[in-house]
Design a protein around this motif. Structure first.
Motif, PDB file in Angstrom:
ATOM      1  N   PHE A 166      -1.209   0.352  -8.256  1.00  0.00           N
ATOM      2  CA  PHE A 166      -0.622   1.266  -8.639  1.00  0.00           C
ATOM      3  C   PHE A 166      -1.489   2.371  -8.615  1.00  0.00           C
ATOM      4  CE2 PHE A 166       1.644  -2.547 -11.310  1.00  0.00           C
ATOM      5  CZ  PHE A 166       2.237  -3.135 -10.373  1.00  0.00           C
ATOM      6  N   ILE A 195       8.286  -1.581 -13.453  1.00  0.00           N
ATOM      7  CA  ILE A 195       7.622  -3.041 -12.659  1.00  0.00           C
ATOM      8  C   ILE A 195       8.020  -4.144 -12.664  1.00  0.00           C
ATOM      9  CG2 ILE A 195       4.865  -3.451 -12.638  1.00  0.00           C
ATOM     10  CD1 ILE A 195       5.668  -0.640 -10.788  1.00  0.00           C
ATOM     11  N   ASP A 223       5.425  -6.954  -8.111  1.00  0.00           N
ATOM     12  CA  ASP A 223       4.109  -5.928  -7.896  1.00  0.00           C
ATOM     13  C   ASP A 223       2.676  -6.152  -9.177  1.00  0.00           C
ATOM     14  OD1 ASP A 223       6.459  -4.946  -6.807  1.00  0.00           O
ATOM     15  OD2 ASP A 223       7.714  -4.312  -8.405  1.00  0.00           O
ATOM     16  N   CYS A 224       2.844  -6.704  -9.361  1.00  0.00           N
ATOM     17  CA  CYS A 224       1.567  -6.287  -9.919  1.00  0.00           C
ATOM     18  C   CYS A 224       0.267  -7.171  -9.581  1.00  0.00           C
ATOM     19  CB  CYS A 224       1.645  -6.831 -11.764  1.00  0.00           C
ATOM     20  SG  CYS A 224       2.127  -5.931 -12.917  1.00  0.00           S
ATOM     21  N   LYS A 249       0.351  -7.693  -6.008  1.00  0.00           N
ATOM     22  CA  LYS A 249      -0.305  -7.514  -4.910  1.00  0.00           C
ATOM     23  C   LYS A 249      -1.780  -6.813  -5.499  1.00  0.00           C
ATOM     24  CE  LYS A 249       4.903  -7.451  -3.466  1.00  0.00           C
ATOM     25  NZ  LYS A 249       5.716  -6.005  -3.086  1.00  0.00           N
ATOM     26  N   SER A 274      -4.385  -4.408 -12.836  1.00  0.00           N
ATOM     27  CA  SER A 274      -3.167  -2.704 -12.416  1.00  0.00           C
ATOM     28  C   SER A 274      -3.066  -2.229 -13.764  1.00  0.00           C
ATOM     29  CB  SER A 274      -1.684  -4.263 -12.239  1.00  0.00           C
ATOM     30  OG  SER A 274      -1.387  -4.083 -13.691  1.00  0.00           O
TER      31      SER A 274
END
Length: 385
Positions: free
Chosen positions: A177, A188, A192-193, A195, A210
């Motif tokens: 991020f 979020i 997503d975290c 990746k 992250s």
């Protein structure tokens, strides 16, 4: 020949450590494997490496393993089993790769039984650096960092006078991020975290990366490992993850350690030190890399980093509370019981409520851990209303 015990063998670091062992059969013997609940993967590891002892901290998982296994490896379970794994008489090096606060007691037991430590569990030093480092000195064992950043610092200090260190520069990728602002992080999702742009890591540490909480934990770990004050530790965002960290000396010279973002390299170095073993994990191509970039961390969007500095400077039991609140909030997020931004907010709430104990004993650290978790849950329960 190094006889090693791997605590956390089914996690990301444990698996990569076994790759290192497989690549160096004439140099490394895996005598002990220990995991939490993954009996199926542990059974595969036992068949591949034939350790003398294997442990599952979960009793039910251990019972399943016993029913399905008929080899010569002794199988134990629970906290007693973990302590047996950490202190097994035939091992000389223990890779402490258990996730979170749970790794503290086995690591301390290994130190007190005279084992050298390859430390991947940063939470051990974060929560109890005031106990661990004196124990290392008293028992005359080595403690080699496995985190790529701390391994880089250790290597950059080789042959130098530690009294002439001006600053430690911890590099951070910035996580998935990097560049985003708070309003973009409100919703979020867990996927997503996970990746991460550069590193292949376990779920919890990837989330910590992250939020920059992982870098915060590394700041506190660096303080204990290298005896540098928090005012002389600086975090530098370096998206390429090629420079793993740097040391600036009193004359202005900076020594850095560079390498591919591959955890097998610091794992192997922790096993091989003071030697370097040949490896075939890939080589850097500077022409493909092209350029390296650096930036200041955005602590307004990612406050967990500054909270770690504050916890470290407060000292005593405060870092244990920081770590505990973070763990509790991260696992609540994984379970869908908290939002992403609740993680740093829960840490801050717990730190504000806690009254640090100076020079805490192990029982006091354990109490701080319990309090940190309870305070994080208190915050999360109110946040959900």
């Amino acid at each position: 020949m190094k006889n090693i015990a791997i605590l956390g063998s089914t996690g990301s670091i444990g698996r990569q450590a076994l790759e290192v062992a497989a690549a160096n059969p004439d140099k490394v013997k895996v005598s002990v494997l220990a995991a939490n609940t993954n009996d199926q993967e542990l059974a595969e590891q036992i068949n591949a490496f034939q350790p003398e002892l294997a442990v599952l901290s979960d009793h039910k998982a251990a019972e399943r393993l016993r029913k399905n296994y008929c080899g010569n490896t002794k199988i134990l379970s629970g906290d007693e089993g973990l302590l047996a794994a950490a202190t097994y008489e035939k091992t000389d090096t223990v890779l402490a790769a258990m996730v979170g606060f749970a790794g503290l007691k086995p690591t301390l037991a290994a130190i007190e039984s005279g084992k050298n430590i390859a430390l991947a569990n940063k939470e051990t030093l974060v929560a109890a650096g005031n106990i661990i480092m004196p124990a290392v000195a008293k028992n005359k064992v080595s403690l080699l960092p496995v985190d790529s950043e701390h391994s880089a610092i250790f290597q950059s200090l080789n042959g130098e006078d530690g009294r002439q260190v001006h600053k430690i520069l911890l590099t951070a990728s910035g996580g998935p991020f990097r560049g985003k602002k708070v309003d973009e992080l409100e919703n979020i999702a867990l996927a997503d975290c996970l990746k991460h742009p550069n590193w292949s890591m376990g779920q919890k540490i990837t989330i910590d990366s992250s939020t920059l909480a992982n870098k915060g934990l590394e700041v506190i770990e660096a303080h204990w490992l290298f005896g540098v004050s928090y005012d002389n530790i600086e975090v530098v965002v370096h998206p390429e993850s090629v420079i793993h960290s740097m040391v600036e000396y009193s004359d202005g010279a900076v020594i850095a350690q560079l390498g591919l973002p591959d955890m097998r390299l610091p794992i192997q170095y922790a096993f091989s030190w003071p030697e370097r073993w040949p490896a075939d994990f890939g080589r850097m191509d500077f022409f493909k890399i092209g350029q390296l970039n650096f930036a200041k961390p955005d602590t307004e969007t990612f406050p967990a980093l500054q909270l770690a500095f504050a916890a470290g400077k407060a000292g005593g039991s405060m870092p244990a509370v920081y770590n505990a609140a973070n763990e509790q909030a991260v696992y609540a997020f994984i379970d869908g019981k908290a939002k992403y931004l609740d993680i740093p907010r829960a840490i801050e709430y717990a730190m504000k409520k806690h009254r640090p104990v100076a020079g805490p004993s192990l029982p006091a650290i354990e109490e701080a851990d319990r309090e940190g978790r309870a305070l994080a849950l208190e915050y999360l329960s109110n946040a959900g209303e």
